[in-house]
Design an enzyme around this catalytic site. Sequence first.
Site, PDB file in Angstrom:
ATOM      1  N   TYR A  33       0.706  -1.368   0.369  1.00 36.12           N
ATOM      2  CA  TYR A  33      -0.005   0.162  -0.273  1.00 36.12           C
ATOM      3  C   TYR A  33       0.822   1.572  -0.167  1.00 36.12           C
ATOM      4  CZ  TYR A  33       1.188   0.889   4.846  1.00 36.12           C
ATOM      5  OH  TYR A  33       2.033   1.691   6.170  1.00 36.12           O
ATOM      6  N   ARG A  52       8.007   3.494  -4.840  1.00 30.51           N
ATOM      7  CA  ARG A  52       8.377   3.046  -3.743  1.00 30.51           C
ATOM      8  C   ARG A  52       6.868   1.581  -3.631  1.00 30.51           C
ATOM      9  NH1 ARG A  52       7.535   5.530   2.066  1.00 30.51           N
ATOM     10  NH2 ARG A  52       5.546   5.732   1.775  1.00 30.51           N
ATOM     11  N   ARG A 102      -6.892 -21.755  -0.084  1.00 33.20           N
ATOM     12  CA  ARG A 102      -6.542 -21.091   0.991  1.00 33.20           C
ATOM     13  C   ARG A 102      -4.952 -21.729   0.737  1.00 33.20           C
ATOM     14  NH1 ARG A 102      -4.688 -21.773   5.659  1.00 33.20           N
ATOM     15  NH2 ARG A 102      -3.817 -19.697   6.832  1.00 33.20           N
ATOM     16  N   LYS A 151       6.593  -1.902   1.970  1.00 32.39           N
ATOM     17  CA  LYS A 151       5.926  -1.739   2.854  1.00 32.39           C
ATOM     18  C   LYS A 151       4.379  -2.490   2.539  1.00 32.39           C
ATOM     19  CE  LYS A 151       3.010   2.853   3.031  1.00 32.39           C
ATOM     20  NZ  LYS A 151       3.495   2.811   4.601  1.00 32.39           N
ATOM     21  N   GLU A 184      12.995   2.162  13.722  1.00 32.44           N
ATOM     22  CA  GLU A 184      11.635   3.475  13.287  1.00 32.44           C
ATOM     23  C   GLU A 184      10.271   3.110  14.136  1.00 32.44           C
ATOM     24  OE1 GLU A 184      10.722   2.615   9.348  1.00 32.44           O
ATOM     25  OE2 GLU A 184      10.479   1.009   9.685  1.00 32.44           O
ATOM     26  N   LEU A 209      11.162   1.450   6.728  1.00 30.20           N
ATOM     27  CA  LEU A 209      10.485   1.226   5.695  1.00 30.20           C
ATOM     28  C   LEU A 209      11.623   3.094   4.946  1.00 30.20           C
ATOM     29  CD1 LEU A 209       8.033   0.566   3.540  1.00 30.20           C
ATOM     30  CD2 LEU A 209       7.603   2.622   4.693  1.00 30.20           C
TER      31      LEU A 209
HETATM   32  N1  PMP Z   1       7.960   3.928   8.885  1.00 23.17           N
HETATM   33  C1  PMP Z   1       7.080   2.489   8.816  1.00 23.17           C
HETATM   34  C2  PMP Z   1       6.711   1.658   9.809  1.00 23.17           C
HETATM   35  C3  PMP Z   1       5.819   3.810   8.315  1.00 23.17           C
HETATM   36  O1  PMP Z   1       4.651   2.892   7.989  1.00 23.17           O
HETATM   37  C4  PMP Z   1       5.321   4.844   7.267  1.00 23.17           C
HETATM   38  C5  PMP Z   1       4.546   5.760   6.892  1.00 23.17           C
HETATM   39  N2  PMP Z   1       4.270   4.922   5.899  1.00 23.17           N
HETATM   40  C6  PMP Z   1       7.046   5.477   7.431  1.00 23.17           C
HETATM   41  C7  PMP Z   1       7.919   4.776   8.220  1.00 23.17           C
HETATM   42  C8  PMP Z   1       7.315   7.202   6.924  1.00 23.17           C
HETATM   43  O2  PMP Z   1       7.001   6.411   5.524  1.00 23.17           O
HETATM   44  P1  PMP Z   1       6.504   8.017   4.651  1.00 23.17           P
HETATM   45  O3  PMP Z   1       6.901   9.735   4.757  1.00 23.17           O
HETATM   46  O4  PMP Z   1       6.928   7.900   3.091  1.00 23.17           O
HETATM   47  O5  PMP Z   1       5.020   8.103   4.973  1.00 23.17           O
END
Ligand code: PMP
Length: 289
Positions: A33, A52, A102, A151, A184, A209
């Site tokens: 997503y 991305r 499944r 993501k 993060e 991410l």
């Molecule tokens: N890390 C994670 C785990 C996230 O879910 C997000 C939000 N998408 C981010 C970092 C920040 O990414 P972005 O700046 O692209 O929203």
Amino acid sequence: MSRIVYVNGRYVPYAQASVHVEDRGFQFADAVYEVCQVLGGHLIDEPRHMARLARSLAELEIEAPMSAAALAHVMRETIKRNRVKDGLVYLQVTRGEGYGKREFTFPAKDVPRTVVCLARTTKPGAQDAAARTGISVKSMPDIRWKRCDIKTVMLLPACLAKQAAHDEGASEAWFVGADGYVTEGASSNAWIVSDGGSVITRQITTDILPGVTRATVMDMLAKENLTLEERPFRLEEALKAREAFITSATNIVMPVVRIDAAQIGDGKPGPVTLRLRSKFHQFANISGA
Ligand code: PMP
């Protein structure tokens, strides 16, 4: 006005929007997503979000459901039909429906991917109000998988961490690896500012991410002559930092004034953080409506 959702080629009323029970997004979190900020009807940093998304799909060997131009059209149409001026657009692509039994292995390549697009208005001023006081963060063990650079909708560890944070009056969780280093946020990238004024965030590996907001903030740091240190930092270093903040498409740059029991700096949003927040949209890519 009723909300409209894009589902597999149709724009349907919110209450009627659904995907099949055999959808692999539902059964296996076999889906990716993107969330993009909408400001004044414009998409913020759309090219980076779409790049991305393409990468996430490729890493999971999910074929793109349609061309980039068609996806861009779907997002704009969903924004338009929901009359969103300031808010966000959410786009999800799943590997589609399984065989009805499944099966873990992938369905045939010609099984259509499921595509869902939602757009909603966010409360005007809510973010700015939070930014004026800053937010609290709770540290949590990072229990996620080893491909956090993709993501995916596999967000259960983030849900558990955010709930634990919420239960303690914090609005974000910071994941900490077994080595004591912050990876993060549950849904954001984590940053600190050192006593010397360096702006520090972890380098991109498969542990985090690659945030779009992070990338734009880095562009801004270079142009604003601020020193960037792209390196891991320990939780202890964060607790003693002069400033801390998070970045994400929904928060942009959000000051952090408390981590666990520790007040950060003087307990108020720091000047570097507020400068980055106020100038962010001068550096972001702003797409046509
Ligand atoms: N890390 C994670 C785990 C996230 O879910 C997000 C939000 N998408 C981010 C970092 C920040 O990414 P972005 O700046 O692209 O929203």
